[in-house]
Design an enzyme around this catalytic site. Structure first.
Site, PDB file in Angstrom:
ATOM      1  N   ASN A   1      -3.602 -31.503  39.607  1.00 54.42           N
ATOM      2  CA  ASN A   1      -3.549 -30.569  40.731  1.00 54.42           C
ATOM      3  C   ASN A   1      -4.961 -30.209  41.176  1.00 54.42           C
ATOM      4  OD1 ASN A   1      -0.741 -30.503  40.460  1.00 54.42           O
ATOM      5  ND2 ASN A   1      -0.815 -28.812  38.997  1.00 54.42           N
TER       6      ASN A   1
ATOM      7  N   HIS B   1      -8.346 -31.031  35.212  1.00 56.19           N
ATOM      8  CA  HIS B   1      -7.560 -31.492  34.066  1.00 56.19           C
ATOM      9  C   HIS B   1      -6.439 -32.402  34.537  1.00 56.19           C
ATOM     10  CE1 HIS B   1      -6.206 -27.602  35.596  1.00 56.19           C
ATOM     11  NE2 HIS B   1      -4.982 -28.054  35.414  1.00 56.19           N
TER      12      HIS B   1
ATOM     13  N   ASP C   1      -0.915 -28.252  26.164  1.00 61.50           N
ATOM     14  CA  ASP C   1      -0.757 -27.188  27.156  1.00 61.50           C
ATOM     15  C   ASP C   1       0.108 -26.092  26.543  1.00 61.50           C
ATOM     16  OD1 ASP C   1      -0.737 -27.075  30.590  1.00 61.50           O
ATOM     17  OD2 ASP C   1       0.466 -25.655  29.466  1.00 61.50           O
ATOM     18  N   ILE C   2      -0.326 -24.857  26.740  1.00 63.28           N
ATOM     19  CA  ILE C   2       0.339 -23.719  26.122  1.00 63.28           C
ATOM     20  C   ILE C   2       1.790 -23.572  26.605  1.00 63.28           C
ATOM     21  CG2 ILE C   2      -0.301 -21.870  27.758  1.00 63.28           C
ATOM     22  CD1 ILE C   2      -0.813 -21.714  23.973  1.00 63.28           C
TER      23      ILE C   2
ATOM     24  N   HIS D   1      -2.636 -33.460  33.567  1.00 65.16           N
ATOM     25  CA  HIS D   1      -1.453 -33.138  32.760  1.00 65.16           C
ATOM     26  C   HIS D   1      -0.792 -34.446  32.323  1.00 65.16           C
ATOM     27  CE1 HIS D   1      -0.850 -28.808  33.992  1.00 65.16           C
ATOM     28  NE2 HIS D   1      -1.538 -29.209  35.047  1.00 65.16           N
TER      29      HIS D   1
ATOM     30  N   GLN E   1      -3.191 -25.856  41.600  1.00 59.97           N
ATOM     31  CA  GLN E   1      -4.207 -25.728  40.550  1.00 59.97           C
ATOM     32  C   GLN E   1      -4.379 -24.251  40.220  1.00 59.97           C
ATOM     33  OE1 GLN E   1      -8.098 -27.419  41.418  1.00 59.97           O
ATOM     34  NE2 GLN E   1      -8.760 -27.226  39.277  1.00 59.97           N
TER      35      GLN E   1
HETATM   36  P1  5GP Z   1      -2.838 -26.199  36.703  1.00 56.24           P
HETATM   37  O1  5GP Z   1      -1.802 -25.237  37.210  1.00 56.24           O
HETATM   38  O2  5GP Z   1      -4.231 -25.716  37.005  1.00 56.24           O
HETATM   39  O3  5GP Z   1      -2.608 -27.611  37.104  1.00 56.24           O
HETATM   40  O4  5GP Z   1      -2.646 -26.214  35.129  1.00 56.24           O
HETATM   41  C1  5GP Z   1      -3.250 -25.317  34.269  1.00 56.24           C
HETATM   42  C2  5GP Z   1      -2.555 -25.429  32.947  1.00 56.24           C
HETATM   43  O5  5GP Z   1      -3.358 -24.792  31.972  1.00 56.24           O
HETATM   44  C3  5GP Z   1      -1.182 -24.742  32.919  1.00 56.24           C
HETATM   45  O6  5GP Z   1      -0.176 -25.716  32.637  1.00 56.24           O
HETATM   46  C4  5GP Z   1      -1.319 -23.714  31.802  1.00 56.24           C
HETATM   47  O7  5GP Z   1      -0.180 -23.648  30.990  1.00 56.24           O
HETATM   48  C5  5GP Z   1      -2.508 -24.214  31.014  1.00 56.24           C
HETATM   49  N1  5GP Z   1      -3.258 -23.167  30.363  1.00 56.24           N
HETATM   50  C6  5GP Z   1      -3.765 -22.045  30.942  1.00 56.24           C
HETATM   51  N2  5GP Z   1      -4.409 -21.316  30.024  1.00 56.24           N
HETATM   52  C7  5GP Z   1      -4.316 -21.984  28.841  1.00 56.24           C
HETATM   53  C8  5GP Z   1      -4.804 -21.709  27.540  1.00 56.24           C
HETATM   54  O8  5GP Z   1      -5.448 -20.702  27.254  1.00 56.24           O
HETATM   55  N3  5GP Z   1      -4.520 -22.637  26.588  1.00 56.24           N
HETATM   56  C9  5GP Z   1      -3.807 -23.759  26.854  1.00 56.24           C
HETATM   57  N4  5GP Z   1      -3.582 -24.608  25.841  1.00 56.24           N
HETATM   58  N5  5GP Z   1      -3.337 -24.048  28.070  1.00 56.24           N
HETATM   59  C10 5GP Z   1      -3.588 -23.162  29.065  1.00 56.24           C
END
Ligand code: 5GP
Ligand code: ZN
Length: 143
Positions: free
Chosen positions: A87, A100, A30-31, A102, A94
């Protein structure tokens, strides 16, 4: 799905740091690196959230989570725990609508991740709990 950032990552249209890959599953860093090694595990088939999984996608994805978790644990011996977070929908935080999981390694009580569970148990009577469980159980059975 053409407009999905994680589909683009799977297809190498957007770069990522690969942690694990097979025919059905992709895992990458994750970035945001909430904690060191923070990893996302995704199905290669685009599904928006948990409500869209069929049993095959679920078993392909979730069956790989322990292996990837052990990979994190062995890579970072200072790791003391691991949170799995998934999420679903905006209200539940989300932000990327390709499902996905985590994997968030934990190193100390003061690392950069926290989660709190309120205890609302006293707001529900035994009858409430019985009725709620029955409703959910029957809904699942009849689905
Ligand atoms: P959510 O908030 O949907 O549960 O998590 C999405 C996750 O995707 C976030 O933790 C965010 O940092 C990660 N993310 C979003 N865009 C990118 C990307 O371009 N590359 C990577 N490696 N992670 C990403
Ligand atoms: Zn996608």
């Amino acid at each position: 799905m053409t407009d999905c950032i994680f589909c683009k990552i799977i297809n190498r249209e957007i770069p990522s740091y690969t942690v694990y890959e097979d025919d059905d599953v992709y895992a990458f860093l994750d970035i945001t690196q909430t904690t060191k090694g923070h990893t996302l595990v995704i199905p290669k088939k685009h599904v928006t959230d948990i409500f869209e999984y069929d049993e095959e996608i679920a078993s392909l994805l979730f069956s790989k989570v322990p292996k990837i978790s052990r990979g994190l644990e062995k890579s970072f011996p200072e790791m003391k725990g691991l949170n799995l977070i998934n999420n679903n929908k905006e209200l539940a935080y989300q932000s990327v609508f390709h499902s996905h999981i985590h994997l968030i390694p934990r190193y100390s009580e003061k690392d950069d991740f926290s989660i709190t569970f309120s205890n609302n148990g006293d707001k529900y009577s035994t009858e409430d709990m019985v009725a709620m469980a029955k409703l959910i159980e029957e809904t699942i059975t009849n689905d």
